[in-house]
Design a protein around this motif. Structure first.
Motif, PDB file in Angstrom:
ATOM      1  N   LEU A 180       0.832  -1.207   0.000  1.00 39.20           N
ATOM      2  CA  LEU A 180       0.000   0.000   0.000  1.00 39.20           C
ATOM      3  C   LEU A 180       0.866   1.256   0.000  1.00 39.20           C
ATOM      4  N   LEU A 181       1.872   1.277   0.856  1.00 40.46           N
ATOM      5  CA  LEU A 181       2.751   2.445   0.935  1.00 40.46           C
ATOM      6  C   LEU A 181       3.486   2.654  -0.382  1.00 40.46           C
ATOM      7  N   GLN A 182       3.798   1.564  -1.053  1.00 44.57           N
ATOM      8  CA  GLN A 182       4.448   1.688  -2.360  1.00 44.57           C
ATOM      9  C   GLN A 182       3.530   2.382  -3.359  1.00 44.57           C
ATOM     10  N   LEU A 183       2.242   2.033  -3.340  1.00 42.46           N
ATOM     11  CA  LEU A 183       1.285   2.690  -4.233  1.00 42.46           C
ATOM     12  C   LEU A 183       1.252   4.196  -4.004  1.00 42.46           C
ATOM     13  N   GLU A 184       1.449   4.599  -2.769  1.00 44.55           N
ATOM     14  CA  GLU A 184       1.399   6.017  -2.424  1.00 44.55           C
ATOM     15  C   GLU A 184       2.742   6.712  -2.632  1.00 44.55           C
ATOM     16  N   GLY A 185       3.733   5.954  -3.109  1.00 47.36           N
ATOM     17  CA  GLY A 185       5.043   6.533  -3.355  1.00 47.36           C
ATOM     18  C   GLY A 185       5.919   6.624  -2.120  1.00 47.36           C
ATOM     19  N   ARG A 186       5.494   6.014  -1.022  1.00 49.62           N
ATOM     20  CA  ARG A 186       6.251   6.068   0.238  1.00 49.62           C
ATOM     21  C   ARG A 186       7.195   4.854   0.288  1.00 49.62           C
ATOM     22  N   LEU A 187       8.187   4.874  -0.597  1.00 46.19           N
ATOM     23  CA  LEU A 187       8.986   3.679  -0.831  1.00 46.19           C
ATOM     24  C   LEU A 187       9.890   3.320   0.337  1.00 46.19           C
ATOM     25  N   SER A 188      10.441   4.282   1.014  1.00 42.13           N
ATOM     26  CA  SER A 188      11.321   3.960   2.143  1.00 42.13           C
ATOM     27  C   SER A 188      10.556   3.188   3.210  1.00 42.13           C
ATOM     28  N   GLU A 189       9.350   3.639   3.533  1.00 37.37           N
ATOM     29  CA  GLU A 189       8.514   2.920   4.494  1.00 37.37           C
ATOM     30  C   GLU A 189       8.110   1.559   3.952  1.00 37.37           C
ATOM     31  N   ALA A 190       7.790   1.514   2.653  1.00 28.86           N
ATOM     32  CA  ALA A 190       7.365   0.255   2.029  1.00 28.86           C
ATOM     33  C   ALA A 190       8.467  -0.788   2.120  1.00 28.86           C
ATOM     34  N   ILE A 191       9.684  -0.379   1.796  1.00 28.37           N
ATOM     35  CA  ILE A 191      10.816  -1.307   1.844  1.00 28.37           C
ATOM     36  C   ILE A 191      11.007  -1.839   3.257  1.00 28.37           C
ATOM     37  N   ALA A 192      10.887  -0.972   4.240  1.00 31.84           N
ATOM     38  CA  ALA A 192      11.032  -1.400   5.639  1.00 31.84           C
ATOM     39  C   ALA A 192       9.958  -2.427   6.009  1.00 31.84           C
ATOM     40  N   CYS A 193       8.737  -2.228   5.523  1.00 32.06           N
ATOM     41  CA  CYS A 193       7.649  -3.175   5.816  1.00 32.06           C
ATOM     42  C   CYS A 193       7.918  -4.536   5.186  1.00 32.06           C
ATOM     43  N   HIS A 194       8.331  -4.545   3.931  1.00 33.41           N
ATOM     44  CA  HIS A 194       8.618  -5.821   3.267  1.00 33.41           C
ATOM     45  C   HIS A 194       9.777  -6.537   3.950  1.00 33.41           C
ATOM     46  N   GLU A 195      10.779  -5.781   4.330  1.00 29.99           N
ATOM     47  CA  GLU A 195      11.925  -6.394   5.015  1.00 29.99           C
ATOM     48  C   GLU A 195      11.514  -6.961   6.374  1.00 29.99           C
ATOM     49  N   GLN A 196      10.602  -6.281   7.058  1.00 28.51           N
ATOM     50  CA  GLN A 196      10.104  -6.797   8.332  1.00 28.51           C
ATOM     51  C   GLN A 196       9.317  -8.091   8.119  1.00 28.51           C
ATOM     52  N   ALA A 197       8.518  -8.139   7.062  1.00 30.48           N
ATOM     53  CA  ALA A 197       7.761  -9.359   6.755  1.00 30.48           C
ATOM     54  C   ALA A 197       8.709 -10.524   6.504  1.00 30.48           C
ATOM     55  N   ILE A 198       9.791 -10.276   5.791  1.00 29.56           N
ATOM     56  CA  ILE A 198      10.777 -11.328   5.499  1.00 29.56           C
ATOM     57  C   ILE A 198      11.504 -11.748   6.766  1.00 29.56           C
ATOM     58  N   ALA A 199      11.803 -10.789   7.638  1.00 28.46           N
ATOM     59  CA  ALA A 199      12.457 -11.119   8.899  1.00 28.46           C
ATOM     60  C   ALA A 199      11.565 -12.013   9.758  1.00 28.46           C
ATOM     61  N   LEU A 200      10.259 -11.753   9.730  1.00 24.54           N
ATOM     62  CA  LEU A 200       9.319 -12.563  10.502  1.00 24.54           C
ATOM     63  C   LEU A 200       9.114 -13.939   9.882  1.00 24.54           C
ATOM     64  N   ASP A 201       9.163 -14.001   8.547  1.00 22.96           N
ATOM     65  CA  ASP A 201       8.941 -15.270   7.841  1.00 22.96           C
ATOM     66  C   ASP A 201       9.919 -15.350   6.672  1.00 22.96           C
ATOM     67  N   PRO A 202      11.123 -15.857   6.904  1.00 20.65           N
ATOM     68  CA  PRO A 202      12.139 -15.903   5.838  1.00 20.65           C
ATOM     69  C   PRO A 202      11.718 -16.714   4.621  1.00 20.65           C
ATOM     70  N   ALA A 203      10.723 -17.593   4.761  1.00 18.72           N
ATOM     71  CA  ALA A 203      10.247 -18.393   3.625  1.00 18.72           C
ATOM     72  C   ALA A 203       9.120 -17.710   2.861  1.00 18.72           C
ATOM     73  N   PHE A 204       8.825 -16.458   3.200  1.00 15.73           N
ATOM     74  CA  PHE A 204       7.705 -15.717   2.595  1.00 15.73           C
ATOM     75  C   PHE A 204       8.147 -15.187   1.225  1.00 15.73           C
ATOM     76  N   ALA A 205       7.986 -16.010   0.187  1.00 13.16           N
ATOM     77  CA  ALA A 205       8.471 -15.650  -1.151  1.00 13.16           C
ATOM     78  C   ALA A 205       7.752 -14.419  -1.697  1.00 13.16           C
ATOM     79  N   SER A 206       6.459 -14.292  -1.434  1.00 17.75           N
ATOM     80  CA  SER A 206       5.701 -13.146  -1.968  1.00 17.75           C
ATOM     81  C   SER A 206       6.221 -11.827  -1.424  1.00 17.75           C
ATOM     82  N   ALA A 207       6.669 -11.831  -0.172  1.00 21.12           N
ATOM     83  CA  ALA A 207       7.220 -10.602   0.403  1.00 21.12           C
ATOM     84  C   ALA A 207       8.498 -10.201  -0.322  1.00 21.12           C
ATOM     85  N   ARG A 208       9.282 -11.184  -0.732  1.00 22.97           N
ATOM     86  CA  ARG A 208      10.492 -10.879  -1.502  1.00 22.97           C
ATOM     87  C   ARG A 208      10.127 -10.303  -2.877  1.00 22.97           C
ATOM     88  N   ILE A 209       9.082 -10.833  -3.481  1.00 25.43           N
ATOM     89  CA  ILE A 209       8.627 -10.293  -4.765  1.00 25.43           C
ATOM     90  C   ILE A 209       8.216  -8.834  -4.598  1.00 25.43           C
TER      91      ILE A 209
END
Length: 648
Positions: A180-209
């Protein structure tokens, strides 16, 4: 329950010994063929074993035998949903709730699938009910997703954050918030969210996408490609990861044409080995009259694809061509309604699986099915792998081969894809139109303004292209140009430039190339198209990215009276600018190499009277050019379709 075999079946099922449980249940049914309890257990076992079709058949048999409960309808719905039968699942979930209005999971799942099919009002009603019954993170996350699909982004963000508040380790909510944040152009926050999702679930392939998509939006191509390779290692069957990887490679200036072709071909070969096409439909020898053309796209809305599709649809002769539009548009708009008006038939693919969509195409007796998306977001390559039409083609939405042998043709022109090497680098046969693009200007466009240099006393170069197109080579050329033209400035506009972190990282890249940040202005997204187009009044000369040219961005700049300098490269994505400028009657704006590119832009900057004249006359010139001649383009396109049909 007194039968020993059935009792053993239940015990084995509880222990996770599914095959043994299935055997015991079948043994019981040999002497009790109408035992609905055993049938129901078999349905649950089939679903647990991943055999959704068998589970659906068995649950339906239980219902046919007269055993009807909310739980059975719910399980039938889940089995149907697992097969992509969204509409049938919705009906079964509704029957679940008719029997038990407080069935929390049914409200949640029904809301999810209603949102998937674009029925947002009903979806939100059921999801709110589910949250009222059981306020958990999963439901809050689904509410966020439904609000996002309905383009109510503020409410979507609030629900994602509610999900994270309820469960800080809910990886999907972190990932969705990042999207959602990416859609709004808030990429720094978006990247942090995706990285947090991966940290919580390293097998979360969709978060890496999704993390890769955020990197791509910022122009961090190498990072995006690297992350996608990790996602592919984790989920080799992920078509989404594969297609995002192909899209990233198109932006990567370090990837040569042959490598790009091989990667696309590898994707196509893999998909076509896995998926069997439908039986080949009968194809009459004579040319059908009218010819039935199907166009498939998620972009039948205010989107760059529509600016080039609408002139074709408006210009086609209904006596020779009948148009069918297959749409995956979650939020239709006024452009959607206009496009519908040009179609003989409109089919909404929202909620339909590729197999269901393929059956619809076959029922419509489509002669030529045309993809408009390639590997971009929302595509239906899976539909084309099934090959529901006797002839399939691709056009407009993607700058390279699809890699699919089942798409037989690709529409282009001799400038974008010259004869010879280009033919060798496509799985499709290339059909060259007089020009592969025809433009419909935005009705909201204001009149062109005088070149700003007249008032500023200095030249402003600019680009409104996506940051993913802004390569290191582009930055180097911009640096050379700013040094060549004293006191000149650079204005860049892109959605992510509303983000302070993105701005800082781009300025760092520019500084590395010797660009003085004081000579650069960076702008984010504007609220509407008229405001966006009005910003062309602030640039004197537009610079087309050299590795991956603009298309709609180039067309709109020209329409606003701004000359666009392009460098004619070696591959389709680097030659679209040359194709547009030739069609628009402005070939003098095409450079053959980097030196000519800088020299041409500098020469234009040195002649303010000529820039002022261009600002006054360019729109009229383009209006009279082939680039806006919808009738001639439609005639050329129709003849190409007829030649394709007649080809051996």
């Amino acid at each position: 329950m007194t039968d020993t075999a059935l009792a053993q079946a239940y015990a084995l099922y509880a222990q996770g010994q599914l095959e043994a449980a299935r055997d015991q249940a079948h043994l019981h049914l040999q002497t009790n063929p109408n035992d609905t309890e055993a049938l129901y257990l078999l349905g649950g076992i089939a679903f647990a074993l991943g055999d959704a079709p068998k589970a659906e058949h068995t649950f339906q048999a239980v219902l046919d035998h007269g055993m009807e409960t909310a739980e059975i309808w719910f399980n039938l719905a889940e089995a149907q949903a697992a097969q992509g039968k969204g509409n049938q699942a919705i009906s079964a979930f509704q029957k679940t709730l008719a029997l038990d209005a407080n069935f929390h999971a049914a409200h949640q799942r029904l809301g999810f699938y209603l949102a998937q099919s674009g029925q947002f009002v009903q979806a939100l009603e059921h999801l709110h009910k589910a949250f009222f019954l059981k306020p958990e993170a999963a439901t809050a996350n689904n509410l966020g997703a439904a609000f996002q699909k309905a383009e109510r982004l503020g409410e979507a963000e609030a629900w994602y954050r509610q999900a994270i508040s309820l469960d800080p380790e809910h990886a999907k909510a972190h990932d969705n918030l990042g999207g959602l944040l990416q859609l709004e152009g808030r990429l720094s926050e978006a990247i942090a969210c995706h990285e947090q999702a991966i940290a919580l679930d390293p097998a979360f392939a969709s978060a890496r996408i999704n993390l890769a998509n955020a990197f791509l939006a910022e122009g961090r191509i190498t990072g995006a490609v690297s992350v996608l390779r990790w996602a592919l290692m984790m989920d080799k069957l992920s078509r989404t990861a594969s297609q995002n990887h192909l899209m990233c490679l198109c932006y990567d200036e370090t990837v040569d044409e042959e490598s790009l072709y091989r990667e696309h071909r590898r994707f196509g070969d893999y998909q076509e080995k896995r998926i069997t096409p439908l039986p080949l439909p009968a194809r009459p020898k004579a040319l059908p009259s009218p010819l039935r053309l199907g166009f498939v796209s998620p972009d039948f809305r205010r989107h760059s694809v529509a600016y080039f599709l609408e002139p074709l649809l408006a210009g086609l002769d209904p006596a020779r061509v009948r148009v069918f539009l297959y749409a995956d548009v979650p939020n239709p708009d006024e452009v959607t309604e206009r496009l519908k008006g040009h179609a003989h038939a409109w089919c909404d693919l929202q909620g339909l699986s590729d197999e269901q969509a393929a059956r619809r195409v076959r029922q419509d007796n489509i002669d030529i099915l045309i993809d408009l998306a390639g590997h971009t977001a929302g595509n239906r390559m899976g539909l084309f792998v099934l090959a529901p039409a006797p002839i399939q083609a691709t056009w407009l939405g993607y700058p390279a081969t699809t890699g699919l042998s089942r798409i037989g043709w690709r529409l282009t022109d001799a400038i974008a894809d010259p004869e010879g090497k280009a033919d060798e680098l496509h799985t499709e046969k290339l059909v060259r139109l007089n020009g592969f693009l025809c433009y419909r200007p935005d009705e909201a466009a204001p009149e062109p303004a005088p070149p700003p240099a007249l008032a500023n006393g200095f030249i402003t170069f600019g680009s409104f292209n996506a940051l993913a197109k802004l390569s290191e080579r582009d930055l180097g050329l911009m640096a050379r140009l700013l040094k060549t033209v004293p006191q000149s400035r650079l204005l860049l506009k892109a959605r992510p430039l509303a983000d302070a972190g993105v701005k800082a990282r781009l300025i760092e890249r520019m500084t590395h190339h010797g660009i003085d940040p004081d000579r650069v202005e960076l702008l984010g997204r504007t609220a509407d198209s008229s405001g966006h187009l009005a910003l062309y009044s602030r640039i004197d000369i537009a610079l087309d990215p050299v590795h991956y040219n603009g298309t709609a961005t180039t067309a709109e700049a020209l329409w606003m009276g701004v000359p666009v300098v392009t460098l004619q490269g070696q591959r389709h994505a680097a030659r679209v600018g040359a194709s547009i400028l030739t069609r628009a009657g402005l070939p003098h704006l095409i450079a053959k190499d980097e030196e000519a590119y800088v020299a041409l832009a500098a020469q234009l900057a040195s002649d303010l009277p000529a820039l002022a004249i261009a600002r006054q006359t360019q729109r009229q010139k383009i209006s009279a050019s082939p680039f806006l001649d919808a009738k001639a383009f439609a005639q050329d396109f129709t003849q190409a379709m007829e030649k394709i049909w007649a080809a051996p």
